[in-house]
Design an enzyme around this catalytic site. Structure first.
Site, short mmCIF file in Angstrom:
data_model
loop_
_atom_site.label_atom_id
_atom_site.label_comp_id
_atom_site.label_asym_id
_atom_site.label_seq_id
_atom_site.Cartn_x
_atom_site.Cartn_y
_atom_site.Cartn_z
N ARG A 35 0.81 -1.21 0.00
CA ARG A 35 0.00 0.00 0.00
C ARG A 35 0.85 1.26 0.00
O ARG A 35 0.46 2.27 -0.60
CB ARG A 35 -0.96 -0.01 1.19
CG ARG A 35 -2.10 -0.97 0.95
CD ARG A 35 -3.04 -1.05 2.13
NE ARG A 35 -4.28 -1.73 1.75
CZ ARG A 35 -5.15 -2.21 2.61
NH1 ARG A 35 -4.93 -2.09 3.90
NH2 ARG A 35 -6.23 -2.81 2.19
N GLY A 377 -12.47 -4.13 1.20
CA GLY A 377 -13.89 -3.78 1.30
C GLY A 377 -14.35 -2.94 0.12
O GLY A 377 -15.45 -3.15 -0.42
#
Ligand code: ADP
Ligand code: MG
Length: 396
Positions: A35, A377
């Site tokens: 990330r 998500g």
């Protein structure tokens, strides 16, 4: 969706960037920096345009107040290494340190605010509370760039509200994610196969329901498979099971049959006597899991079956590991799916934080995949066909 170019000339401007730096940590050591690396292109683009960059992000799940173990310090240090320039981390989010650090920031320089979830207003359900924090964040900058794809499904101050206060645009990561996942969501090339795994069925119910109208094949593994096996009436021993979801899953099996969606379940399971790397592990038939054992991976026949179901697919989406890949003894199923995706000529997308981490930890070449999403998500909600608040605010 507005992109960075829509913000006009950024020379001499301060740009607040919401990045997703929520990396897994072992103490203060980052175990997967995916990330952080994914956040670099947008920051570099803004710096090259002559802007000063103020990064805001969260890490872990602090309870709305500072907690040393959730400091962004490791992420700031890694980002500095990747950018090849200092990243000054403020001691607070919108307090005196943040003010001093952002005031002193010059074009071409990078600052980072401390964990945005150290402030309870970030995730507040009360609009006015979030808006108050958004206003304080906005005061540091002239423009806002939303680049934390992993949080765009959240209606939070640093994602949603701040975009309504400052001129706002999507960063290059968010742009790339939306385009890549969009290929799978709208008009996927067929056969369209989806592999679902991971630990919780209930997290992924929405996406399963949606896929039953879109995908041609649904391959189920991981911890969630035991709720499917239980729905078929099989013994699942001490495996992960969401008993309250069995009826829902029965409904899915029926809908799949009606819609002509092929649901592929494992035929064999690696059943262990305990949840441990050195557990005694047996390969058993999926309908013959001993009552005192837990399934921690799909078995070798299932891995071959899954690979064969992916071989001719033109679109493959994978979310959720097939087993407890963190332990070598239970990583084979996940490896087989990753390899099958690499071997396929179709467009392949990896969604899900743990799945993406698995690809890297198991040593696969990221270039072998069409797209590796940084958002678990968020990618699921896109696949569910939902409107994501953090994307909706970036529309023209
Ligand atoms: P993602 O982040 O990719 O969406 P999840 O968070 O849903 O994936 O699940 C990931 C976790 O699921 C991993 O930590 C993995 O160890 C766990 N897992 C996979 N298979 C099993 C299983 N059979 N039993 C218990 N946990 C499992
Ligand atoms: Mg996860």
């Amino acid at each position: 969706m507005k992109t960075i170019d829509s913000l006009g000339d950024l020379a001499g401007k301060k740009v607040l960037v919401r990045s997703d730096l929520n990396v897994p940590l072992d103490g203060t050591t980052i175990t997967d920096d995916g990330r952080v690396r994914a956040s670099v292109p947008t920051i570099e683009k803004l710096l090259a345009a002559g802007a000063a960059v103020i990064v805001t992000a969260h890490l872990g799940r602090p309870k709305g107040e500072p907690e040393a173990k959730y400091s962004l310090a490791p992420a700031a240090a890694r980002l500095a290494e990747l950018l090849g320039k200092p990243v000054t981390l403020a001691d607070d989010l919108v307090g005196p340190s943040a003010k001093a650090v952002t005031d002193a920031l010059e074009p071409g320089q990078v600052a980072m605010l401390e964990n945005v979830r150290f402030d309870a207003r970030e995730t507040s359900k009360v609009d006015e509370e979030r808006q108050a924090l958004a206003a304080e964040l906005a005061a540091f900058a002239d423009a806002f760039v939303s680049d934390g794809f992993g949080v765009v499904h959240r209606k939070q101050a640093s994602v949603y509200d701040v975009a309504q206060v400052l001129p706002a645009a999507a960063g290059t990561l968010v742009e790339k994610e939306v385009v890549s996942l969009g290929k799978a969501v709208t008009d996927p090339a067929r056969p369209y196969a989806v592999v679902l795994g991971g630990s919780k069925v209930s997290d992924k119910l929405g996406v399963i329901a949606n896929l039953l109208t879109k995908a041609d094949r649904l391959l189920i593994g991981g911890g969630m498979v035991f709720t499917f096996l239980a729905a078929k009436g099989y013994e699942v021993g001490t495996s992960l099971l969401e008993a309250d979801q069995i009826d829902t899953v029965k409904g899915y099996l029926k809908t799949a049959e009606e819609n002509g969606v092929e649901i592929v379940l494992p035929t064999d399971i690696v059943a262990a006597d305990k949840f441990a790397a050195d557990a005694d592990a047996l390969v058993v038939a999926a309908d013959a899991i001993p009552a005192d054992r837990m399934g921690l991976d799909i078995g070798p026949d299932s891995a071959a079956l899954f690979a064969s179901k992916l071989a001719d697919a033109k679109t493959i989406v994978w979310n959720g590991p097939m087993g407890v890949f963190e332990m070598e003894a239970f990583a084979a199923g996940t490896k087989a799916v990753a390899q099958a995706m690499i071997d396929s000529d179709g467009f392949s997308v990896v969604g899900g934080g743990d799945s993406a981490a698995a690809v890297r930890l198991l040593g696969f070449d990221e270039a072998g995949f069409g797209h590796i999403s940084t958002g678990g998500g968020a990618s699921l909600e896109l696949l569910e066909g939902k409107v994501l608040p953090g994307l909706a605010v970036l529309e023209d």
